[in-house]
Motif scaffolding. Structure first.
Motif, PDB file in Angstrom:
ATOM      1  N   SER A 131       0.704  -1.133   0.085  1.00 18.18           N
ATOM      2  CA  SER A 131       0.201  -0.156  -0.513  1.00 18.18           C
ATOM      3  C   SER A 131       1.017   1.223  -0.163  1.00 18.18           C
ATOM      4  CB  SER A 131      -0.744   0.404   1.181  1.00 18.18           C
ATOM      5  OG  SER A 131      -1.956  -0.891   1.372  1.00 18.18           O
ATOM      6  N   LEU A 132       1.610   1.226   1.259  1.00 17.83           N
ATOM      7  CA  LEU A 132       2.633   2.725   1.362  1.00 17.83           C
ATOM      8  C   LEU A 132       3.620   2.665  -0.612  1.00 17.83           C
ATOM      9  CD1 LEU A 132       4.679   2.175   4.437  1.00 17.83           C
ATOM     10  CD2 LEU A 132       2.999   4.292   3.561  1.00 17.83           C
ATOM     11  N   THR A 133       4.109   1.374  -0.346  1.00 20.94           N
ATOM     12  CA  THR A 133       4.932   1.417  -2.363  1.00 20.94           C
ATOM     13  C   THR A 133       3.729   2.046  -3.553  1.00 20.94           C
ATOM     14  OG1 THR A 133       6.011  -0.109  -2.399  1.00 20.94           O
ATOM     15  CG2 THR A 133       5.900   0.186  -4.204  1.00 20.94           C
ATOM     16  N   MET A 134       2.184   1.431  -3.241  1.00 23.46           N
ATOM     17  CA  MET A 134       1.295   2.636  -4.398  1.00 23.46           C
ATOM     18  C   MET A 134       0.770   3.715  -4.732  1.00 23.46           C
ATOM     19  SD  MET A 134       1.018  -0.370  -6.490  1.00 23.46           S
ATOM     20  CE  MET A 134      -0.913   0.210  -7.345  1.00 23.46           C
ATOM     21  N   GLU A 135       1.473   4.200  -2.981  1.00 19.69           N
ATOM     22  CA  GLU A 135       1.400   5.895  -2.228  1.00 19.69           C
ATOM     23  C   GLU A 135       1.951   6.671  -3.459  1.00 19.69           C
ATOM     24  OE1 GLU A 135      -1.513   7.589  -1.735  1.00 19.69           O
ATOM     25  OE2 GLU A 135      -2.628   5.923  -0.417  1.00 19.69           O
ATOM     26  N   ARG A 136       3.841   5.862  -2.939  1.00 18.71           N
ATOM     27  CA  ARG A 136       3.959   6.288  -3.112  1.00 18.71           C
ATOM     28  C   ARG A 136       4.450   6.599  -4.929  1.00 18.71           C
ATOM     29  NH1 ARG A 136       8.207  10.413  -3.166  1.00 18.71           N
ATOM     30  NH2 ARG A 136       9.948   9.651  -3.188  1.00 18.71           N
ATOM     31  N   LEU A 137       3.877   5.542  -5.339  1.00 16.84           N
ATOM     32  CA  LEU A 137       4.117   5.379  -6.946  1.00 16.84           C
ATOM     33  C   LEU A 137       3.467   6.975  -7.372  1.00 16.84           C
ATOM     34  CD1 LEU A 137       4.089   2.168  -8.001  1.00 16.84           C
ATOM     35  CD2 LEU A 137       6.157   3.959  -8.147  1.00 16.84           C
ATOM     36  N   HIS A 138       2.176   6.574  -6.993  1.00 14.45           N
ATOM     37  CA  HIS A 138       1.356   7.783  -7.192  1.00 14.45           C
ATOM     38  C   HIS A 138       1.735   9.262  -6.441  1.00 14.45           C
ATOM     39  CE1 HIS A 138      -2.971   9.622  -7.643  1.00 14.45           C
ATOM     40  NE2 HIS A 138      -2.412  10.177  -6.107  1.00 14.45           N
ATOM     41  N   LEU A 139       1.947   9.518  -5.866  1.00  9.86           N
ATOM     42  CA  LEU A 139       3.252  10.717  -5.528  1.00  9.86           C
ATOM     43  C   LEU A 139       4.064  10.674  -6.724  1.00  9.86           C
ATOM     44  CD1 LEU A 139       2.870  11.021  -1.604  1.00  9.86           C
ATOM     45  CD2 LEU A 139       1.777  12.754  -2.889  1.00  9.86           C
ATOM     46  N   LEU A 140       4.862  10.321  -7.277  1.00 10.48           N
ATOM     47  CA  LEU A 140       6.125  10.317  -8.177  1.00 10.48           C
ATOM     48  C   LEU A 140       5.226  10.385 -10.030  1.00 10.48           C
ATOM     49  CD1 LEU A 140       8.518   7.402  -7.346  1.00 10.48           C
ATOM     50  CD2 LEU A 140       8.708   9.563  -7.125  1.00 10.48           C
ATOM     51  N   ALA A 141       4.015  10.104  -9.135  1.00 11.96           N
ATOM     52  CA  ALA A 141       3.597  10.476 -11.326  1.00 11.96           C
ATOM     53  C   ALA A 141       2.792  11.794 -10.986  1.00 11.96           C
ATOM     54  CB  ALA A 141       2.029   9.402 -11.671  1.00 11.96           C
ATOM     55  N   ASP A 142       2.232  12.018 -10.216  1.00 11.93           N
ATOM     56  CA  ASP A 142       1.425  13.585  -9.869  1.00 11.93           C
ATOM     57  C   ASP A 142       2.448  13.621  -7.772  1.00 11.93           C
ATOM     58  OD1 ASP A 142       0.213  15.946  -9.841  1.00 11.93           O
ATOM     59  OD2 ASP A 142      -1.764  14.239  -9.435  1.00 11.93           O
ATOM     60  N   PRO A 143       3.099  14.800  -7.818  1.00 13.74           N
ATOM     61  CA  PRO A 143       3.703  15.263  -6.756  1.00 13.74           C
ATOM     62  C   PRO A 143       2.750  16.121  -6.189  1.00 13.74           C
ATOM     63  CG  PRO A 143       4.941  15.730  -9.046  1.00 13.74           C
ATOM     64  CD  PRO A 143       3.726  15.083  -9.291  1.00 13.74           C
TER      65      PRO A 143
ATOM     66  N   ALA B 201      -0.606  15.819  -6.113  1.00 13.49           N
ATOM     67  CA  ALA B 201      -1.798  14.368  -5.478  1.00 13.49           C
ATOM     68  C   ALA B 201      -1.627  14.754  -3.653  1.00 13.49           C
ATOM     69  CB  ALA B 201      -1.375  12.829  -6.255  1.00 13.49           C
ATOM     70  N   ILE B 202      -2.768  14.150  -3.419  1.00 12.84           N
ATOM     71  CA  ILE B 202      -2.937  13.542  -1.883  1.00 12.84           C
ATOM     72  C   ILE B 202      -2.926  12.239  -1.683  1.00 12.84           C
ATOM     73  CG2 ILE B 202      -4.489  14.177  -0.114  1.00 12.84           C
ATOM     74  CD1 ILE B 202      -5.497  17.006  -1.358  1.00 12.84           C
ATOM     75  N   ALA B 203      -2.099  11.885  -1.134  1.00 15.59           N
ATOM     76  CA  ALA B 203      -1.744  10.190  -0.472  1.00 15.59           C
ATOM     77  C   ALA B 203      -3.462   9.988  -0.201  1.00 15.59           C
ATOM     78  CB  ALA B 203      -1.169   9.749   0.423  1.00 15.59           C
ATOM     79  N   SER B 204      -4.078   8.757   0.182  1.00 19.63           N
ATOM     80  CA  SER B 204      -5.447   8.535   0.426  1.00 19.63           C
ATOM     81  C   SER B 204      -5.238   7.874   2.133  1.00 19.63           C
ATOM     82  CB  SER B 204      -5.475   6.562  -0.388  1.00 19.63           C
ATOM     83  OG  SER B 204      -5.136   5.931  -0.519  1.00 19.63           O
ATOM     84  N   CYS B 205      -3.941   7.875   2.076  1.00 20.74           N
ATOM     85  CA  CYS B 205      -3.614   7.746   3.945  1.00 20.74           C
ATOM     86  C   CYS B 205      -2.976   9.181   4.138  1.00 20.74           C
ATOM     87  CB  CYS B 205      -2.585   6.774   4.032  1.00 20.74           C
ATOM     88  SG  CYS B 205      -1.395   7.380   3.126  1.00 20.74           S
ATOM     89  N   ASP B 206      -4.002  10.467   3.775  1.00 26.05           N
ATOM     90  CA  ASP B 206      -2.944  11.508   4.287  1.00 26.05           C
ATOM     91  C   ASP B 206      -5.194  12.145   5.057  1.00 26.05           C
ATOM     92  OD1 ASP B 206      -0.916  11.316   3.667  1.00 26.05           O
ATOM     93  OD2 ASP B 206      -0.963  13.359   2.004  1.00 26.05           O
ATOM     94  N   PHE B 207      -4.991  12.091   5.659  1.00 29.39           N
ATOM     95  CA  PHE B 207      -6.348  12.312   6.665  1.00 29.39           C
ATOM     96  C   PHE B 207      -6.197  13.771   7.294  1.00 29.39           C
ATOM     97  CE2 PHE B 207      -5.829   7.773   7.021  1.00 29.39           C
ATOM     98  CZ  PHE B 207      -6.667   7.354   6.136  1.00 29.39           C
TER      99      PHE B 207
END
Length: 200
Positions: A30-42, A44-50
């Motif tokens: 899950s953390l790896t996917m969040e990191r890839l998501h942030l690399l693709a779109d700096p 972006a807001i991670a789904s685990c950012d509450f």
């Protein structure tokens, strides 16, 4: 007579290794996917950012999140496979040599020390609590305890008889040891970050 005690298959240990490995692997994935998501779109807001206090982004984008030159979750993706494989092998009837258990213990000791360091960095330096990181903490701590106590009680790790007996007794207290460890982390987080004040 060999100093290593002959014991029946440690089924409970094996089941825990499989469960903990699966939970730890999922957290790392899950953390790896969040990191890839942030690399693709700096932006972006991670789904685990509450909130500013409970989030993944600050941890993932910090230097502490890539201590060895690559994102820490990659360590989890590879490392958590080991407990799963060891646990399944034990359930299948495998018996491992002393050298194997000592290497396994060494790997878990590294993971435990690394997690303790990351907890300190998260609470005292970054000032955030990463949800998926906390899942990793939750499974790493008792996993280290049970494997360490197992290698001690069976004599795989050379120790006096009194230490082996003590390790055997403490094995039944691992849940309490884990809860006490979690409580210490929670108290440190509360004192440093005032979590209750932020929530209420």
């Amino acid at each position: 007579m060999s100093q290593v005690q002959k014991r029946s298959r440690p089924t409970a240990l094996a089941v825990w290794l499989v469960l903990a490995g699966a939970v730890g692997w999922w957290a790392a994935f899950s953390l790896t996917m969040e990191r890839l998501h942030l690399l693709a779109d700096p932006d972006a807001i991670a789904s685990c950012d509450f909130s500013p206090l409970v989030q993944c982004t600050a941890n993932l984008q910090s230097w502490q999140g890539s201590v060895f030159g690559f994102p820490n979750p990659i360590l989890g993706l590879t490392g958590w496979v080991a407990p799963i494989v060891v646990g399944m092998a034990i359930l299948a009837g495998a018996r491992f040599g002393r050298w194997f258990w000592l290497l396994f213990e060494l790997g878990l000791t590294f993971a435990f020390v690394f997690v303790i360091w990351l907890i300190g960095q998260s609470i005292f330096v970054l000032g955030t609590l990463c949800p998926w990181c906390m899942v990793t903490w939750i499974v790493t701590i008792p996993t280290y305890y049970v494997v360490t106590l197992h290698v001690l009680r069976t004599g795989l790790l050379p120790a006096p008889a009194a230490v082996r007996r003590g390790a055997g007794t403490l094995m039944g207290w691992v849940p309490l040891l884990a809860v006490v460890s979690y409580a210490i982390v929670a108290i440190l987080a509360q004192v440093r970050l005032d979590i209750l004040g932020a929530l209420f």
